[in-house]
Design a protein around this motif. Structure first.
Motif, PDB file in Angstrom:
ATOM      1  N   THR A 148       0.830  -1.208   0.000  1.00  0.00           N
ATOM      2  CA  THR A 148       0.000   0.000   0.000  1.00  0.00           C
ATOM      3  C   THR A 148       0.858   1.249   0.000  1.00  0.00           C
ATOM      4  O   THR A 148       0.505   2.248  -0.634  1.00  0.00           O
ATOM      5  CB  THR A 148      -0.931   0.000   1.238  1.00  0.00           C
ATOM      6  N   CYS A 149       1.969   1.206   0.724  1.00  0.00           N
ATOM      7  CA  CYS A 149       2.889   2.353   0.760  1.00  0.00           C
ATOM      8  C   CYS A 149       3.558   2.581  -0.588  1.00  0.00           C
ATOM      9  O   CYS A 149       3.875   3.714  -0.950  1.00  0.00           O
ATOM     10  CB  CYS A 149       3.969   2.131   1.832  1.00  0.00           C
ATOM     11  N   ARG A 150       3.773   1.507  -1.312  1.00  0.00           N
ATOM     12  CA  ARG A 150       4.486   1.605  -2.590  1.00  0.00           C
ATOM     13  C   ARG A 150       3.744   2.507  -3.575  1.00  0.00           C
ATOM     14  O   ARG A 150       4.355   3.324  -4.275  1.00  0.00           O
ATOM     15  CB  ARG A 150       4.662   0.193  -3.185  1.00  0.00           C
ATOM     16  N   GLY A 151       2.411   2.359  -3.666  1.00  0.00           N
ATOM     17  CA  GLY A 151       1.654   3.217  -4.575  1.00  0.00           C
ATOM     18  C   GLY A 151       0.352   2.568  -4.988  1.00  0.00           C
ATOM     19  O   GLY A 151       0.205   1.345  -4.953  1.00  0.00           O
ATOM     20  N   ILE A 152      -0.612   3.386  -5.400  1.00  0.00           N
ATOM     21  CA  ILE A 152      -1.933   2.885  -5.759  1.00  0.00           C
ATOM     22  C   ILE A 152      -1.878   2.038  -7.030  1.00  0.00           C
ATOM     23  O   ILE A 152      -2.570   1.027  -7.146  1.00  0.00           O
ATOM     24  CB  ILE A 152      -2.934   4.057  -5.925  1.00  0.00           C
ATOM     25  N   ARG A 153      -1.031   2.409  -7.986  1.00  0.00           N
ATOM     26  CA  ARG A 153      -0.939   1.631  -9.230  1.00  0.00           C
ATOM     27  C   ARG A 153      -0.420   0.213  -8.943  1.00  0.00           C
ATOM     28  O   ARG A 153      -0.960  -0.772  -9.453  1.00  0.00           O
ATOM     29  CB  ARG A 153      -0.028   2.340 -10.226  1.00  0.00           C
ATOM     30  N   GLU A 154       0.614   0.133  -8.122  1.00  0.00           N
ATOM     31  CA  GLU A 154       1.180  -1.172  -7.784  1.00  0.00           C
ATOM     32  C   GLU A 154       0.182  -2.010  -6.981  1.00  0.00           C
ATOM     33  O   GLU A 154       0.014  -3.204  -7.236  1.00  0.00           O
ATOM     34  CB  GLU A 154       2.472  -1.010  -6.975  1.00  0.00           C
ATOM     35  N   ALA A 155      -0.486  -1.371  -6.025  1.00  0.00           N
ATOM     36  CA  ALA A 155      -1.449  -2.085  -5.187  1.00  0.00           C
ATOM     37  C   ALA A 155      -2.616  -2.608  -6.015  1.00  0.00           C
ATOM     38  O   ALA A 155      -3.061  -3.748  -5.832  1.00  0.00           O
ATOM     39  CB  ALA A 155      -1.957  -1.167  -4.073  1.00  0.00           C
ATOM     40  N   VAL A 156      -3.109  -1.786  -6.942  1.00  0.00           N
ATOM     41  CA  VAL A 156      -4.229  -2.201  -7.790  1.00  0.00           C
ATOM     42  C   VAL A 156      -3.796  -3.321  -8.740  1.00  0.00           C
ATOM     43  O   VAL A 156      -4.572  -4.249  -9.017  1.00  0.00           O
ATOM     44  CB  VAL A 156      -4.784  -0.989  -8.575  1.00  0.00           C
ATOM     45  N   TRP A 195       1.432   7.614   4.052  1.00  0.00           N
ATOM     46  CA  TRP A 195       2.177   6.595   4.792  1.00  0.00           C
ATOM     47  C   TRP A 195       1.848   6.569   6.283  1.00  0.00           C
ATOM     48  O   TRP A 195       1.865   5.500   6.910  1.00  0.00           O
ATOM     49  CB  TRP A 195       3.675   6.761   4.564  1.00  0.00           C
ATOM     50  N   VAL A 196       1.539   7.699   6.873  1.00  0.00           N
ATOM     51  CA  VAL A 196       1.198   7.721   8.301  1.00  0.00           C
ATOM     52  C   VAL A 196      -0.131   6.984   8.535  1.00  0.00           C
ATOM     53  O   VAL A 196      -0.250   6.166   9.453  1.00  0.00           O
ATOM     54  CB  VAL A 196       1.107   9.167   8.836  1.00  0.00           C
ATOM     55  N   ALA A 197      -1.126   7.266   7.697  1.00  0.00           N
ATOM     56  CA  ALA A 197      -2.417   6.577   7.801  1.00  0.00           C
ATOM     57  C   ALA A 197      -2.254   5.077   7.563  1.00  0.00           C
ATOM     58  O   ALA A 197      -2.900   4.257   8.236  1.00  0.00           O
ATOM     59  CB  ALA A 197      -3.404   7.162   6.796  1.00  0.00           C
ATOM     60  N   ILE A 198      -1.382   4.703   6.631  1.00  0.00           N
ATOM     61  CA  ILE A 198      -1.130   3.288   6.340  1.00  0.00           C
ATOM     62  C   ILE A 198      -0.498   2.602   7.544  1.00  0.00           C
ATOM     63  O   ILE A 198      -0.875   1.481   7.919  1.00  0.00           O
ATOM     64  CB  ILE A 198      -0.232   3.141   5.095  1.00  0.00           C
ATOM     65  N   LEU A 199       0.458   3.279   8.192  1.00  0.00           N
ATOM     66  CA  LEU A 199       1.116   2.723   9.378  1.00  0.00           C
ATOM     67  C   LEU A 199       0.109   2.512  10.507  1.00  0.00           C
ATOM     68  O   LEU A 199       0.084   1.451  11.152  1.00  0.00           O
ATOM     69  CB  LEU A 199       2.237   3.658   9.833  1.00  0.00           C
ATOM     70  N   VAL A 200      -0.737   3.504  10.734  1.00  0.00           N
ATOM     71  CA  VAL A 200      -1.735   3.414  11.810  1.00  0.00           C
ATOM     72  C   VAL A 200      -2.725   2.286  11.547  1.00  0.00           C
ATOM     73  O   VAL A 200      -3.063   1.512  12.454  1.00  0.00           O
ATOM     74  CB  VAL A 200      -2.481   4.767  11.970  1.00  0.00           C
TER      75      VAL A 200
END
Length: 281
Positions: A4-12, A192-197
């Motif tokens: 998820t941190c890597r990027g939306i394109r990679e995650a999708v 990234w902060v929201a992803i960590l939480v």
């Protein structure tokens, strides 16, 4: 979390690949059903049977309540609508098209499972679709299908993780939660902060309850969210909107509000208590 941190394109892209694998698993069940049907060994009456302990109306209500867990992916998709081109056109097509495709696939898979395996065996199994594979004519190893199921669960977790981090990001931008949650990575432009939480929160939840309790609680929260969304829809309709947008038939939100309230009354007290503790924390 790292994906998820890597990027939306990679995650999708990873989400798409995992989704294809999960759909292949469901199509295997459909093929098995077709082969059993062709061999004349299928019990076509079994999918319409109700167990002796229950009644048809309560079975439907229980199924409808549980089915809300399957709607999470569709509900989550709206949180990345702003990251698409022409969301007013693209998102309704994706939502209704996805619901239709998944609905047909789920019905066929459910019918197939009940046709091949007795209902009581399915109900008492930890892996009902694995029961279908093991009894079917295709020589598919149990471990291979279990791996497909694991991929499907992982995919669900990935989608939820992407969306929840975006919800926190959006709430932080609106000042509802601390602004630090709206912090994005300079290079990747991901929150990234929201992803960590959200990663830490997921780990905490997994450590406090079993999958069944978490699923029931998720359904409870989703029902509450759907209820609030439809009430908000009726209120927001009074506003004039300059741009082109989708408009739902007026009857739909009223029916949805009534359905959500009814299904909320079917939740167990223990689920309400656990949900209350989570909200308090």
């Amino acid at each position: 979390g790292l994906i998820t941190c890597r990027g939306i394109r990679e995650a999708v892209s990873i989400n798409t690949a995992l989704s294809i694998i999960a759909v292949v698993g469901l199509l295997i069940i459909v093929v098995i059903g077709g082969m059993v049907l062709a061999s004349g060994q299928a019990d076509l009456s079994r999918p319409f049977q109700i167990s002796a302990e229950g009644s048809a109306p309560f079975a439907v209500i229980g199924g409808a309540t549980l089915a809300f867990f399957a709607l999470i992916g569709f509900e989550n998709a709206v949180n990345v609508a702003e990251e698409t081109r022409n969301p007013s056109r693209a998102y309704p097509l994706a939502l209704f098209g996805g619901l239709a495709l998944a609905g047909v696939l789920y019905i066929v898979v459910s019918f197939t499972a009940a046709m091949v395996v007795p209902i009581d065996v399915l109900a008492g199994s930890d892996g009902p679709l694995l029961e279908v594979v093991e009894r079917g004519p295709l020589p598919i190893p149990g471990w291979a299908f279990s791996l497909i199921a694991l991929v499907a669960v992982t995919n669900t977790a990935l989608v939820a993780h992407i969306m929840v981090s975006r919800v926190l990001y959006g709430m932080a931008q609106e000042g509802v939660v601390p602004r630090v949650l709206a912090t994005t990575h300079r290079g990747r432009q991901t929150p990234w902060v929201a992803i960590l939480v959200t990663t830490l929160a997921a780990l905490a939840l997994v450590g406090t309850a079993g999958v069944g309790r978490l699923a029931d609680t998720t359904v409870l929260f989703i029902l509450i969210v759907f209820l609030l969304v439809h009430v908000s829809l009726l209120v927001l309709r009074r506003d004039t909107v300059e741009h082109a947008h989708f408009r739902a038939p007026t009857l739909i939100p009223y029916l949805a509000i009534a359905a959500c309230i009814f299904l909320l009354t079917q939740q167990q007290p223990a689920t309400w208590l656990y949900a209350g503790v989570i909200l308090l924390v």
